[in-house]
Design a protein around this motif. Structure first.
Motif, PDB file in Angstrom:
ATOM      1  N   TRP A   6       0.842  -1.197   0.000  1.00 14.93           N
ATOM      2  CA  TRP A   6       0.000   0.000   0.000  1.00 14.93           C
ATOM      3  C   TRP A   6       0.876   1.246   0.000  1.00 14.93           C
ATOM      4  N   LEU A   7       0.640   2.141  -0.962  1.00 13.14           N
ATOM      5  CA  LEU A   7       1.407   3.374  -1.095  1.00 13.14           C
ATOM      6  C   LEU A   7       0.737   4.517  -0.341  1.00 13.14           C
ATOM      7  N   ASN A   8       1.546   5.351   0.273  1.00 14.95           N
ATOM      8  CA  ASN A   8       1.043   6.520   0.993  1.00 14.95           C
ATOM      9  C   ASN A   8       0.289   7.434   0.030  1.00 14.95           C
ATOM     10  N   PRO A   9      -1.002   7.663   0.239  1.00 18.23           N
ATOM     11  CA  PRO A   9      -1.789   8.467  -0.707  1.00 18.23           C
ATOM     12  C   PRO A   9      -1.455   9.954  -0.661  1.00 18.23           C
ATOM     13  N   GLU A  10      -0.712  10.384   0.344  1.00 18.62           N
ATOM     14  CA  GLU A  10      -0.402  11.801   0.502  1.00 18.62           C
ATOM     15  C   GLU A  10       0.880  12.205  -0.208  1.00 18.62           C
ATOM     16  N   LEU A  11       1.574  11.242  -0.814  1.00 22.02           N
ATOM     17  CA  LEU A  11       2.861  11.532  -1.431  1.00 22.02           C
ATOM     18  C   LEU A  11       2.771  11.552  -2.951  1.00 22.02           C
ATOM     19  N   ASP A  12       3.590  12.407  -3.551  1.00 20.54           N
ATOM     20  CA  ASP A  12       3.704  12.483  -5.000  1.00 20.54           C
ATOM     21  C   ASP A  12       5.130  12.093  -5.366  1.00 20.54           C
ATOM     22  N   MET A  13       5.309  10.849  -5.800  1.00 21.85           N
ATOM     23  CA  MET A  13       6.634  10.334  -6.120  1.00 21.85           C
ATOM     24  C   MET A  13       6.716   9.977  -7.597  1.00 21.85           C
ATOM     25  N   SER A  14       7.916  10.076  -8.146  1.00 21.77           N
ATOM     26  CA  SER A  14       8.129   9.583  -9.505  1.00 21.77           C
ATOM     27  C   SER A  14       7.947   8.071  -9.518  1.00 21.77           C
ATOM     28  N   ALA A  15       7.771   7.526 -10.723  1.00 23.00           N
ATOM     29  CA  ALA A  15       7.626   6.076 -10.829  1.00 23.00           C
ATOM     30  C   ALA A  15       8.877   5.368 -10.326  1.00 23.00           C
ATOM     31  N   GLY A  16      10.056   5.921 -10.623  1.00 24.03           N
ATOM     32  CA  GLY A  16      11.290   5.302 -10.162  1.00 24.03           C
ATOM     33  C   GLY A  16      11.391   5.271  -8.653  1.00 24.03           C
ATOM     34  N   LYS A  17      11.007   6.357  -8.023  1.00 24.48           N
ATOM     35  CA  LYS A  17      11.030   6.410  -6.561  1.00 24.48           C
ATOM     36  C   LYS A  17      10.060   5.389  -5.978  1.00 24.48           C
ATOM     37  N   GLU A  18       8.870   5.306  -6.547  1.00 21.00           N
ATOM     38  CA  GLU A  18       7.884   4.340  -6.048  1.00 21.00           C
ATOM     39  C   GLU A  18       8.353   2.904  -6.268  1.00 21.00           C
ATOM     40  N   MET A  19       9.050   2.648  -7.375  1.00 23.20           N
ATOM     41  CA  MET A  19       9.551   1.301  -7.616  1.00 23.20           C
ATOM     42  C   MET A  19      10.541   0.892  -6.531  1.00 23.20           C
ATOM     43  N   ALA A  20      11.400   1.818  -6.122  1.00 25.32           N
ATOM     44  CA  ALA A  20      12.326   1.517  -5.033  1.00 25.32           C
ATOM     45  C   ALA A  20      11.580   1.286  -3.725  1.00 25.32           C
ATOM     46  N   GLN A  21      10.546   2.085  -3.483  1.00 26.53           N
ATOM     47  CA  GLN A  21       9.792   1.963  -2.239  1.00 26.53           C
ATOM     48  C   GLN A  21       9.050   0.631  -2.142  1.00 26.53           C
ATOM     49  N   VAL A  22       8.391   0.218  -3.214  1.00 23.39           N
ATOM     50  CA  VAL A  22       7.672  -1.058  -3.147  1.00 23.39           C
ATOM     51  C   VAL A  22       8.663  -2.224  -3.105  1.00 23.39           C
ATOM     52  N   GLY A  23       9.865  -2.032  -3.665  1.00 27.62           N
ATOM     53  CA  GLY A  23      10.905  -3.040  -3.498  1.00 27.62           C
ATOM     54  C   GLY A  23      11.267  -3.215  -2.035  1.00 27.62           C
ATOM     55  N   HIS A  24      11.360  -2.098  -1.304  1.00 22.49           N
ATOM     56  CA  HIS A  24      11.584  -2.172   0.140  1.00 22.49           C
ATOM     57  C   HIS A  24      10.437  -2.918   0.824  1.00 22.49           C
ATOM     58  N   GLY A  25       9.213  -2.580   0.429  1.00 25.15           N
ATOM     59  CA  GLY A  25       8.055  -3.220   1.053  1.00 25.15           C
ATOM     60  C   GLY A  25       8.033  -4.721   0.823  1.00 25.15           C
ATOM     61  N   ALA A  26       8.371  -5.146  -0.397  1.00 26.17           N
ATOM     62  CA  ALA A  26       8.418  -6.575  -0.694  1.00 26.17           C
ATOM     63  C   ALA A  26       9.492  -7.259   0.141  1.00 26.17           C
ATOM     64  N   GLN A  27      10.615  -6.589   0.333  1.00 22.95           N
ATOM     65  CA  GLN A  27      11.689  -7.176   1.136  1.00 22.95           C
ATOM     66  C   GLN A  27      11.280  -7.303   2.594  1.00 22.95           C
ATOM     67  N   LEU A  28      10.568  -6.328   3.126  1.00 20.44           N
ATOM     68  CA  LEU A  28      10.060  -6.433   4.490  1.00 20.44           C
ATOM     69  C   LEU A  28       9.097  -7.608   4.618  1.00 20.44           C
ATOM     70  N   ALA A  29       8.222  -7.769   3.628  1.00 24.81           N
ATOM     71  CA  ALA A  29       7.294  -8.907   3.667  1.00 24.81           C
ATOM     72  C   ALA A  29       8.062 -10.224   3.648  1.00 24.81           C
ATOM     73  N   TRP A  30       9.099 -10.313   2.835  1.00 23.87           N
ATOM     74  CA  TRP A  30       9.924 -11.519   2.740  1.00 23.87           C
ATOM     75  C   TRP A  30      10.553 -11.853   4.087  1.00 23.87           C
ATOM     76  N   TRP A  31      11.064 -10.843   4.762  1.00 25.86           N
ATOM     77  CA  TRP A  31      11.712 -11.063   6.056  1.00 25.86           C
ATOM     78  C   TRP A  31      10.716 -11.519   7.124  1.00 25.86           C
ATOM     79  N   GLU A  32       9.429 -11.274   6.908  1.00 25.44           N
ATOM     80  CA  GLU A  32       8.416 -11.690   7.869  1.00 25.44           C
ATOM     81  C   GLU A  32       8.134 -13.185   7.811  1.00 25.44           C
ATOM     82  N   LEU A  33       8.553 -13.865   6.739  1.00 21.88           N
ATOM     83  CA  LEU A  33       8.083 -15.206   6.450  1.00 21.88           C
ATOM     84  C   LEU A  33       9.024 -16.294   6.940  1.00 21.88           C
ATOM     85  N   SER A  34       8.446 -17.457   7.210  1.00 23.16           N
ATOM     86  CA  SER A  34       9.221 -18.659   7.489  1.00 23.16           C
ATOM     87  C   SER A  34       9.734 -19.226   6.162  1.00 23.16           C
ATOM     88  N   GLU A  35      10.656 -20.173   6.233  1.00 16.80           N
ATOM     89  CA  GLU A  35      11.172 -20.783   5.009  1.00 16.80           C
ATOM     90  C   GLU A  35      10.075 -21.486   4.208  1.00 16.80           C
TER      91      GLU A  35
END
Length: 255
Positions: A161-190
């Motif tokens: 979920w992206l912050n609705p109050e922010l105006d980011m370029s597509a490149g910036k958002e791509m980096a941000q959702v990459g961070h989010g996916a990595q956080l989700a990965w770290w939450e998981l068991s093998e």
């Protein structure tokens, strides 16, 4: 777009280790050599990818390299991946077309495709050690649009979920959702990671309303905190929701 951001867990960091990459303040991780995960998005002038698909594909690219056998154990990328994750978690998204894209694809890495997007992810490199083929690619100005309104997020898998109050370029958002996916990965068991990988890393990217965003940020879910070095002020950018659902995802059918 460059993302010198620290993925951060929910705002209460009192229980985190002193050197956690989730902490917004300076830690001993900042004393280590800093690495960055390069991502390159293929953007041809005549046929650019849809924005939401580019975001999904970038997030999946991060997951693909995290789970690749070359990134694990004694694999050829494993030391670089460890060095990167032992420091701050940085990602940079650049764009390429034509011959630039072909040269980027000749370097060691993985190309991940979406419905209209192609993103190539590379093993981490030192901040000042980019391959020349990537260093000359443009960072700023990565602007993409959705030709049609994106479909509603698929609630059977993780949603970034992206912050609705922010105006980011597509490149910036791509980096941000990459961070989010990595956080989700770290939450998981093998076993959960295996299930997600075998399903092809399905995920959704969406922007909630303001009220829903406030609920998400105080729900205890992993939250990405931007350090505020580029484009936006420091603050929350992405909430990773639904990682616990990956265990029930069906394996991807091979053609």
């Amino acid at each position: 777009m460059s993302s010198n951001d620290t993925p951060a867990s929910p705002s209460d960091t009192a229980g985190l280790p002193a050197d956690s990459p989730f902490r917004p303040e300076r830690t001993n991780r900042d004393e280590a050599q800093q690495y960055v995960l390069p991502l390159v998005v293929h953007i041809e002038k005549a046929a650019p990818p849809a924005r939401t698909d580019a975001l999904r594909t970038a997030a999946r690219a991060v997951l693909v390299i995290l789970s690749d056998e070359r990134s694990l154990g004694e694999g050829e990328w494993a030391q670089a991946m460890r060095d990167w994750q032992d420091a701050r978690i940085r990602k940079v998204v650049r764009r390429a077309r034509g011959a630039e894209w072909r040269k980027a694809c000749a370097l060691p890495g993985i190309t991940v495709t979406g419905e209209s997007a192609e993103v190539r992810v590379f093993p981490p490199v030192p901040l000042d050690g980019w391959p020349k083929e990537l260093a000359k690619l443009q960072v700023s100005g990565t602007e993409l649009d959705d030709p049609e309104p994106p479909a509603a997020p698929d609630a059977t898998g993780p949603v970034l979920w992206l912050n609705p109050e922010l105006d980011m370029s597509a490149g910036k958002e791509m980096a941000q959702v990459g961070h989010g996916a990595q956080l989700a990965w770290w939450e998981l068991s093998e076993p959960e990671r295996t299930a997600w990988r075998e399903a092809g890393f399905p995920l959704s990217v969406a922007t909630p309303g303001a009220d829903r965003w406030r609920e998400l940020t105080v729900s205890g879910l992993p939250v990405v905190e931007d350090a505020g070095f580029t484009e936006i002020a420091p603050g929350k950018t992405v909430v990773a929701e639904g990682a616990h659902r990956v265990g029930s995802l069906p394996p991807l059918r091979q053609p």
